[in-house]
Scaffold this motif. Structure first.
Motif: not given
Length: 313
Positions: A213-235
């Motif tokens: 939610r913090t990344l989205r509030s800063r305007g970070t694109p969804e693909p960057v959130i998903l593949f750079k941050h979320v996938m690394r934590s879910a891997a």
């Protein structure tokens, strides 16, 4: 990190020694007359006694086990009692087939499950329901059922692939691909949806965290959130499930190799166990446990690289 690796290796070696001891005891108390099996039913008692002395079967169990461990520590796993072929040579001629089958299937599951899992977590709706249904069906139907269906349709019916493996020493890449295609597909189908479901759950859990939610509030694109941050934590969750599938396939591939007549470790394990070929059975146990230890160590290292908290634990 070095201490972590040493601890994992020590625990792995301890498990290896314990399993070798248990296997040796089980083979000793199996009740089969090895010398009789080798010489045939018409062998005399003198011939059987001479064969038992030749193989060391007349020695106490602890002496035989210590002799085997002494040879194993020097890289000598003995010679097959039935074929007189060195155990290491027998295993090395079969291992590439089994590893090629399992590694290829694992890579296929990893790629497809990641795609389906991410799509189900992000899109939800029909894709999510389809994945949930597929997970139930995939768990309910064994891989050998998929293998039989594939052979019937694509090998016997359409003739696109060979019905049995044609892998031989010196066989080219085309023969390997043709022989492994259907077995790999059967293994991928069986493990795909359950792995994708685990990845889906891990991705959904990460998407609900505060940092997203913090990344989205800063305007970070969804693909960057998903593949750079979320996938690394879910891997790590996905890697753990894949490692379990890999280890499970080491045992489950036995039936697949029988269906497609592939000259792999599974067929060798069944044959040697049926005959009571102790050196060959022990060799299969050693190689299988070593592979499991290596896979678990690599997964732990990968999880430690993806999640620094794992290194501390």
């Amino acid at each position: 990190m070095l201490i972590f690796i040493i601890r994992r290796l020590v625990s792995g070696v301890t498990v290896l020694v314990a399993l070798c001891c248990v296997t040796f005891f089980l083979l000793y108390y199996s009740g089969s007359n090895i010398a009789q099996n080798i010489l045939g039913e018409f062998a005399t008692s003198d011939q059987i006694a001479a064969k038992e002395h030749e193989l060391g079967l007349d020695q106490p169990l602890i002496v035989r086990m210590l002799n085997w461990f002494g040879g194993a520590l020097h890289g000598d796993l003995g010679t097959s009692w039935f074929t007189n072929e060195p155990v290491t040579q027998s295993l090395l001629s079969r291992l590439p087939v089994t590893l090629a089958l399992i590694v290829t299937a694992t890579i296929g599951i990893a790629i497809l499950a990641s795609g389906f899992g991410i799509a189900a977590a992000v899109k939800r709706g029909g894709v999510d329901r389809l994945l949930q249904t597929g997970a139930v069906v995939g768990q309910a139907i064994p891989e050998f059922v998929f293998a039989i269906i594939l052979v019937t349709v694509f090998a016997i019916g359409l003739g696109w692939f060979p019905a049995t493996g044609s892998i031989a020493p010196g066989a080219g890449g085309a023969a390997w691909i043709a022989s492994l295609a259907l077995p790999v597909i059967a293994l991928v189908i069986n493990g795909l949806t359950s792995t994708a479901q685990q990845i889906r759950s891990a991705v959904i859990g990460e998407l609900e965290r505060d940092y997203v939610r913090t990344l989205r509030s800063r305007g970070t694109p969804e693909p960057v959130i998903l593949f750079k941050h979320v996938m690394r934590s879910a891997a790590p969750a996905g890697l753990t499930v894949l490692s379990l599938h890999f280890i499970g396939m080491l045992g489950g591939v036995v039936i697949i190799e029988q269906i497609f007549a592939l000259p792999g470790m599974g067929a060798l394990a069944v044959q040697s166990t049926t005959l009571g070929d102790t050196p060959l059975v022990m060799g299969v146990v050693v190689y299988t446990v070593v592979i499991v230890i290596i896979v678990n160590l690599l997964v732990d290292l990968a999880n430690g690289w993806l999640n620094p908290k794992v290194r501390v634990s």
